[in-house]
Design a protein around this motif. Structure first.
Motif, PDB file in Angstrom:
ATOM      1  N   VAL A 176     -11.394 -33.504  49.637  1.00  0.00           N
ATOM      2  CA  VAL A 176     -11.793 -34.519  49.082  1.00  0.00           C
ATOM      3  C   VAL A 176     -13.207 -34.103  48.200  1.00  0.00           C
ATOM      4  O   VAL A 176     -14.116 -33.823  49.018  1.00  0.00           O
ATOM      5  CB  VAL A 176     -11.995 -35.708  49.733  1.00  0.00           C
ATOM      6  CG1 VAL A 176     -12.665 -36.910  48.947  1.00  0.00           C
ATOM      7  CG2 VAL A 176     -10.548 -36.166  50.221  1.00  0.00           C
ATOM      8  N   TYR A 177     -13.419 -34.159  47.138  1.00  0.00           N
ATOM      9  CA  TYR A 177     -14.676 -34.029  46.518  1.00  0.00           C
ATOM     10  C   TYR A 177     -15.437 -35.209  45.949  1.00  0.00           C
ATOM     11  O   TYR A 177     -14.886 -36.212  45.293  1.00  0.00           O
ATOM     12  CB  TYR A 177     -14.831 -32.793  45.456  1.00  0.00           C
ATOM     13  CG  TYR A 177     -14.237 -31.669  45.676  1.00  0.00           C
ATOM     14  CD1 TYR A 177     -15.291 -30.655  46.174  1.00  0.00           C
ATOM     15  CD2 TYR A 177     -13.105 -31.180  46.017  1.00  0.00           C
ATOM     16  CE1 TYR A 177     -14.921 -29.471  46.745  1.00  0.00           C
ATOM     17  CE2 TYR A 177     -12.433 -29.790  46.464  1.00  0.00           C
ATOM     18  CZ  TYR A 177     -13.680 -29.283  46.990  1.00  0.00           C
ATOM     19  OH  TYR A 177     -13.561 -27.864  47.385  1.00  0.00           O
ATOM     20  N   ASP A 178     -16.773 -35.270  46.530  1.00  0.00           N
ATOM     21  CA  ASP A 178     -17.283 -36.586  46.280  1.00  0.00           C
ATOM     22  C   ASP A 178     -18.872 -36.421  45.604  1.00  0.00           C
ATOM     23  O   ASP A 178     -19.374 -35.402  45.637  1.00  0.00           O
ATOM     24  CB  ASP A 178     -17.631 -37.366  47.650  1.00  0.00           C
ATOM     25  CG  ASP A 178     -17.472 -38.746  47.657  1.00  0.00           C
ATOM     26  OD1 ASP A 178     -17.855 -39.478  46.589  1.00  0.00           O
ATOM     27  OD2 ASP A 178     -17.609 -39.386  48.705  1.00  0.00           O
ATOM     28  N   GLY A 212     -16.790 -39.441  42.958  1.00  0.00           N
ATOM     29  CA  GLY A 212     -15.588 -38.704  43.459  1.00  0.00           C
ATOM     30  C   GLY A 212     -15.933 -37.235  42.887  1.00  0.00           C
ATOM     31  O   GLY A 212     -17.137 -36.738  42.885  1.00  0.00           O
ATOM     32  N   GLY A 221     -13.452 -36.095  57.721  1.00  0.00           N
ATOM     33  CA  GLY A 221     -13.300 -37.323  57.901  1.00  0.00           C
ATOM     34  C   GLY A 221     -12.412 -37.841  59.142  1.00  0.00           C
ATOM     35  O   GLY A 221     -11.907 -36.697  59.848  1.00  0.00           O
ATOM     36  N   ARG A 251     -20.600 -30.598  53.901  1.00  0.00           N
ATOM     37  CA  ARG A 251     -19.034 -30.582  54.019  1.00  0.00           C
ATOM     38  C   ARG A 251     -18.875 -31.208  55.329  1.00  0.00           C
ATOM     39  O   ARG A 251     -19.627 -31.425  56.468  1.00  0.00           O
ATOM     40  CB  ARG A 251     -18.528 -29.238  54.414  1.00  0.00           C
ATOM     41  CG  ARG A 251     -18.161 -28.502  53.304  1.00  0.00           C
ATOM     42  CD  ARG A 251     -18.612 -27.013  53.298  1.00  0.00           C
ATOM     43  NE  ARG A 251     -18.191 -26.631  51.894  1.00  0.00           N
ATOM     44  CZ  ARG A 251     -19.247 -26.530  50.874  1.00  0.00           C
ATOM     45  NH1 ARG A 251     -20.436 -26.982  51.304  1.00  0.00           N
ATOM     46  NH2 ARG A 251     -18.932 -26.187  49.590  1.00  0.00           N
ATOM     47  N   ALA A 256     -14.436 -33.245  53.483  1.00  0.00           N
ATOM     48  CA  ALA A 256     -15.121 -34.068  52.311  1.00  0.00           C
ATOM     49  C   ALA A 256     -16.242 -33.062  52.013  1.00  0.00           C
ATOM     50  O   ALA A 256     -17.212 -32.895  52.607  1.00  0.00           O
ATOM     51  CB  ALA A 256     -15.395 -35.356  52.694  1.00  0.00           C
ATOM     52  N   ASN A 257     -16.204 -32.798  50.664  1.00  0.00           N
ATOM     53  CA  ASN A 257     -17.347 -32.071  50.224  1.00  0.00           C
ATOM     54  C   ASN A 257     -18.353 -32.912  49.336  1.00  0.00           C
ATOM     55  O   ASN A 257     -17.785 -33.530  48.262  1.00  0.00           O
ATOM     56  CB  ASN A 257     -16.905 -30.835  49.140  1.00  0.00           C
ATOM     57  CG  ASN A 257     -18.256 -29.938  48.783  1.00  0.00           C
ATOM     58  OD1 ASN A 257     -19.271 -30.677  48.309  1.00  0.00           O
ATOM     59  ND2 ASN A 257     -17.924 -28.811  48.505  1.00  0.00           N
ATOM     60  N   VAL A 258     -19.358 -33.311  50.003  1.00  0.00           N
ATOM     61  CA  VAL A 258     -20.085 -34.600  49.370  1.00  0.00           C
ATOM     62  C   VAL A 258     -21.425 -33.946  48.632  1.00  0.00           C
ATOM     63  O   VAL A 258     -22.319 -34.709  48.654  1.00  0.00           O
ATOM     64  CB  VAL A 258     -20.461 -35.582  50.525  1.00  0.00           C
ATOM     65  CG1 VAL A 258     -19.231 -36.220  51.185  1.00  0.00           C
ATOM     66  CG2 VAL A 258     -21.417 -34.732  51.568  1.00  0.00           C
ATOM     67  N   ALA A 306     -13.395 -40.353  45.038  1.00  0.00           N
ATOM     68  CA  ALA A 306     -13.005 -39.784  46.384  1.00  0.00           C
ATOM     69  C   ALA A 306     -12.134 -40.518  47.086  1.00  0.00           C
ATOM     70  O   ALA A 306     -11.105 -39.590  47.756  1.00  0.00           O
ATOM     71  CB  ALA A 306     -14.347 -39.636  47.096  1.00  0.00           C
ATOM     72  N   SER A 307     -12.166 -41.873  47.432  1.00  0.00           N
ATOM     73  CA  SER A 307     -11.155 -42.499  48.042  1.00  0.00           C
ATOM     74  C   SER A 307      -9.736 -42.515  47.447  1.00  0.00           C
ATOM     75  O   SER A 307      -8.908 -42.644  48.266  1.00  0.00           O
ATOM     76  CB  SER A 307     -11.472 -43.891  48.100  1.00  0.00           C
ATOM     77  OG  SER A 307     -11.679 -44.483  46.920  1.00  0.00           O
TER      78      SER A 307
END
Lengths: 376, 586
Positions: free
Chosen positions: B464-466, B529, A375, A372, B555-557, B535-536
């Motif tokens: 955002v999910y990435d 994404g 940004g 997590r 953002a959950n990456v 994602a963007s």
């Protein structure tokens, strides 16, 4: 290229061998235009005796007043307040009158938006007045009468699905098991599936479980089994969870459909009442045994604090083999209660039989946090 | 009904102009240490067990649970009481809208929350001799309620505490008037703003309100009312229960305009009323045939309905939209409805704010229909080799891409791969609308349109999910037992086992993935994404024209959350909601 060839070949083989429905639209273009995207034709006039009787019944005052004004404004052109005034007036009447108004909105007014709005209110009334037995034979008659259109009958099944009561569920089960039309049977099955969705009243409606469990025991239809499994899991009554667990842990070819359906559905359990059943399965089996993995994964996916407590208590006493599972559970956590429970496990005062389990939690939490990012 | 009370204390008479004292009063009345605002919501739930009588109307505290809906208000007026003795002066509490009830207590400012922990002890209500859980309460009316002289004598020298509960929305101040022979000689005024807090959940395409079940169960104890076509299922139904921070949760079911005169038609003439043998299930409207304008209208309809409830007058509303629900929210907020003024927050999760390349499958299928004919009217076909046979079968030229379409919308997809999730019919017009190249998206994102988003009154947030490649609709799982693991499914890869499903063709893949600015072909990882939306493209606060107040996107990456699982991510949702509306969450 080789992979693609295999895919194409394999796809064709499966399609042919299973008589699959994937190629139903391979007829002449003229035929396919008819078979795909056919618009529902609502009957302009009532044709069956049952329908005649329905429409011939005295119109309720509100509806009569609407008609008597001569010029009716389209429902979709009204403000929310105006629409609700009409629907709320209708909803004050008994369920049979609301049902009549629902039919009229579709057939006489030809206002799909109004009909859906009344249908939504009918669902609410069926829920509020679930003991009003007189309405259900009327609804059943409408659903089974093949002279009524597919879409009307399907819409009424949705009305029953939105009610989510024992009585409406019984009708849906009857439709899903006895109607001759596959589309309506599957529509009824979909609505059975949604019987387990939250009402939004803060409770799980375990009174629905016995009927769903009967479907699970007696049906052989894959789509119905799948729907019943999801509903049983979401309702979460201990008896239903026990039933699904039993099927999920029964192997063999014959049990394959049930096993898959049960395993998938059990991932949807939310009801804290299911926790004792799952805990019992968990503590009586080795962590990496099939029952152990199944029970721990279900608990890990729940939101209830009691599920979190149960899982952590188990991890404290479990042997080191549990460590291989727990990291994944932590990383996939979506519940605040579960996350807090995992975080609390890092407290040195909490005793673990195997420190490896604690370390797996620690590593899982590190990954969870790394996943997590905020940004700019 | 939930409401909050802003306890900004202003002493209107010079005699009581001590700011320090005022702030101290504010702090003691506030449940959230560190916050400048105290929170009081309207106590209209049913801890008394009688659904016909909201708790505030019963004249008593309705048990221990009801005490959670009361708030301590510290009356630090010891100096005042000394200067103007109760025997000679009357102390009258007034509220122009009669928006509050109160009960006496023997608590002090330092023990103001004692009623929550020592509920069985007496020292409350009339005569200060009742248990807290059943103490009598009194409405603070416009005419006023004279405080009991025994209570005033008790608080002399140290101040005291009354417990208050909300009755109705109001922006009128709470006034403590000191009077002698009916003539006011001093006044304390506490500006109030009591309004409901409503979180409105907005589902995405091909979905319904049940997508929020996990979130609602976890964050709102399962209490959330569905609104459809600007109404609830039961007219005049009681609102959902209030959360520990005074928030009520509603869920909007889209689809009101799916078959009205404005509804759109999809590929192959597909409408919400269409049925065919491949997917014979009667469709349920969910907004997939509406344009963005009508989706926004549905939100407007829902808010108009909510605001008709007198208890929701001046309600503060936060919109939480998943996927297309976030698009709908933006469509509403970029419009001109007066209801926008009630919205104070917007959080979107996994929303295709800039569309998705995957949506261009709609354009591809439009250009490459199921059946293609030459100038003589003969259908163009291709030979397909069937394993076990040397004789090829003839199929329509675009059979492979359309087999993916048919499989996605078939019950086999549900039973074979997607578990309980609904089939996905990419012939629905919503797919084309959500293409990154669609005119709907470009219209929504035009600078002049984005600039219509309210600037100061709303806080905006995104999740955002990435890290999931484009095209993956389901990751491998649940993976508990050998042999029954669900396979990963991507429209570009198909499935080899256990169910053999064809992928899209290479030309379709090339078309959908497109090329970058230098002409190089994009890959599925170019568009990482949540599998459905890069994602963007899940951000809108980066769009030209946006100048509102925003919080940093979360953002959950991890690459383990696909699009349809996003509404379940309660920890992510609450984390970001707390940033958007800090006082709405514990």
């Amino acid at each position: 290229m080789k992979k693609k060839s295999i895919l194409i070949i394999g796809f064709a083989l499966v399609s042919l061998a299973a008589g699959t429905i994937l190629f139903v639209d391979r007829k002449s273009p003229q035929t396919s235009e008819l078979s795909v995207g056919v618009q529902e034709q609502r009957p302009a006039v009532v044709s069956s005796p049952a329908q005649s009787q329905t429409v011939a019944a005295p119109l309720q005052p509100t509806i009569a007043a609407e008609v008597s004004t001569g010029i009716q404004r389209r429902f979709e052109g009204m403000s929310v307040q105006e629409r609700n005034q009409i629907v709320d007036e209708i909803a004050k009447q008994g369920p049979i009158a609301i049902f009549q108004a629902w039919i009229k909105a579709g057939r006489v007014d030809r206002e799909p938006m109004k009909q859906r709005s009344i249908g939504f209110a009918l669902s609410g009334t069926l829920r509020e007045q679930s003991t009003n037995a007189a309405i259900f034979p009327e609804l059943q008659k409408f659903i089974t009468d093949s002279s009524n259109s597919f879409n009307e009958r399907g819409d009424l099944l949705h009305v029953l699905g939105e009610a989510k009561t024992k009585e409406s569920l019984d009708l849906l089960i009857q439709a899903a098991t006895t109607l001759p039309e596959k589309g309506l049977k599957m529509t009824a099955a979909r609505e059975i599936n949604s019987a387990g969705d939250l009402w939004g009243d803060g409770t799980f409606h375990e009174e629905l479980s016995p009927a769903l469990e009967r479907v699970w025991r007696e049906s052989e239809e894959p789509y119905l089994l799948n729907s019943a499994a999801v509903a049983i899991a979401k309702v979460g009554a201990p008896s239903g969870i026990q039933l699904l667990l039993s099927s999920a842990l029964t192997g063999g070819l014959q049990a394959d459909v049930r096993q898959k359906a049960a395993q998938r559905a059990l991932q949807d359990v939310l009801n804290p009442d299911a926790v004792p059943v799952l805990t019992e399965l968990l503590v009586n089996n080795a962590p990496t045994s099939m029952p152990g993995k199944l029970a721990s994964s279900i608990l890990a996916g729940m939101s209830a604090p009691s599920a979190a407590h149960s899982l952590i208590s188990w991890l404290q006493t479990a042997d080191a083999s549990a460590a291989s599972l727990v990291g994944n559970y932590v990383v996939q956590t979506h519940s605040p209660a579960m996350l807090r429970a995992f975080q609390s496990a890092l407290d040195p005062s909490m005793r673990f039989s195997s420190e490896e389990n604690r370390e797996a939690i620690r590593a899982g939490l590190a990954q969870y946090n790394a996943d997590r990012k905020f940004g700019k | 009904l939930i409401a909050w009370l802003s306890l900004l204390v202003a002493f209107s008479k010079s005699l009581f102009s001590s700011r320090c004292r005022a702030l101290r009063l504010e702090e003691k009345a506030c449940r959230q240490p560190g916050s400048s605002l105290g929170i009081i919501w309207i106590n209209d739930d049913n801890d008394n067990g009688d659904v016909t009588k909201p708790d505030y109307s019963t004249g008593v505290v309705n048990g221990q649970n009801d005490l959670k809906d009361f708030f301590p208000l510290a009356l630090m007026i010891n100096s005042l009481v000394s200067a103007l003795p109760p025997g000679q002066y009357s102390y009258v509490l007034k509220q122009a809208d009669g928006a509050l009830n109160f009960t006496y207590s023997t608590l002090t400012a330092n023990s103001a929350y004692g009623y929550l922990t020592s509920q069985t002890s007496t020292g409350y209500g009339a005569g200060l001799s009742q248990p807290a859980a059943s103490a009598t309460v009194t409405q603070i009316t416009a005419a006023g309620v004279t405080l009991d002289s025994a209570f005033l004598k008790q608080i002399q020298g140290q101040g005291g505490v009354i417990l208050v509960e909300g009755r109705t929305p109001s922006v009128q101040p709470l006034v403590l008037s000191v009077e002698q022979n009916g003539v006011e000689v001093a006044e304390l005024s506490l500006p109030l703003s009591l309004s409901a807090r409503i979180l409105l959940l907005l589902h995405g395409m091909n979905s319904d309100t049940s997508t929020w079940d996990t979130f609602v169960n976890s964050a709102f104890s399962g209490s959330s009312t569905v609104v459809f076509q600007g109404n609830t299922q039961v007219p005049n139904a009681l609102p959902p229960a209030i959360s520990s921070t005074g928030v009520r949760c509603y869920r909007l079911q889209f689809g009101a305009y799916d078959d009205d005169s404005s509804a759109r038609t999809g590929l192959e003439g597909w409408t919400v009323n269409s049925t065919d043998p491949v997917s014979p299930i009667r469709q349920v409207p969910c907004g997939d045939y509406e344009d963005f304008g009508h989706l926004g209208q549905e939100i407007d309809d829902a808010i108009s309905f909510l605001l008709t409830n007198p208890q929701f007058k001046n309600a503060q509303i936060v919109l939480l939209g998943h996927s297309r629900g976030g698009i709908a929210a933006r469509s509403f907020l970029q419009g001109s409805s007066a209801n926008k003024s009630n919205v104070i927050g917007l959080l979107t999760t996994g929303s295709p704010q800039e569309g998705s390349p995957l949506g261009t499958i709609y354009q591809w299928l439009t250009a490459n229909p199921r059946h293609v004919f030459d100038s003589n009217g003969n259908e163009l076909t291709v030979p397909v080799i069937v394993p076990g046979s040397d004789v090829p079968v003839t199929e329509p030229v675009n059979w492979q891409d359309w087999s993916v379409v048919d499989w996605l919308r078939s019950a086999d997809a549900v039973l074979g791969t997607f578990g309980s999730k609904p089939p996905l019919d990419v012939r629905r017009p919503v797919i084309g609308e959500l293409a990154n190249s669609s005119t709907d998206i470009s219209g929504l994102n035009a600078t002049s349109v984005v600039s219509n988003l309210p600037i100061n009154s709303i806080t905006y947030g995104e999740i955002v999910y990435d890290e999931v490649p484009l095209g993956i609709l389901q990751l491998q799982g649940p993976g508990i037992l050998a042999g029954v693991t669900d396979p990963q499914y991507s429209v570009f890869e198909g499935i080899l086992s256990p169910l053999i499903v064809s992928p899209l063709t290479d030309p379709a893949r090339t078309f959908i993935l497109g090329t970058n600015a230098s002409g190089t072909a994009n890959t599925v990882t170019t568009w990482r994404g949540d599998g459905l939306v890069p994602a963007s493209y899940q951000l809108f606060t980066t769009l030209p024209g946006f100048s509102g107040t925003r919080v940093n996107p979360l953002a959950n990456v991890g690459g383990i959350v696909v699009h349809t699982d996003e509404p379940k991510q309660t920890t992510d949702l609450l984390t970001q909601l707390k940033k958007v509306v800090p006082t709405w969450l514990p």
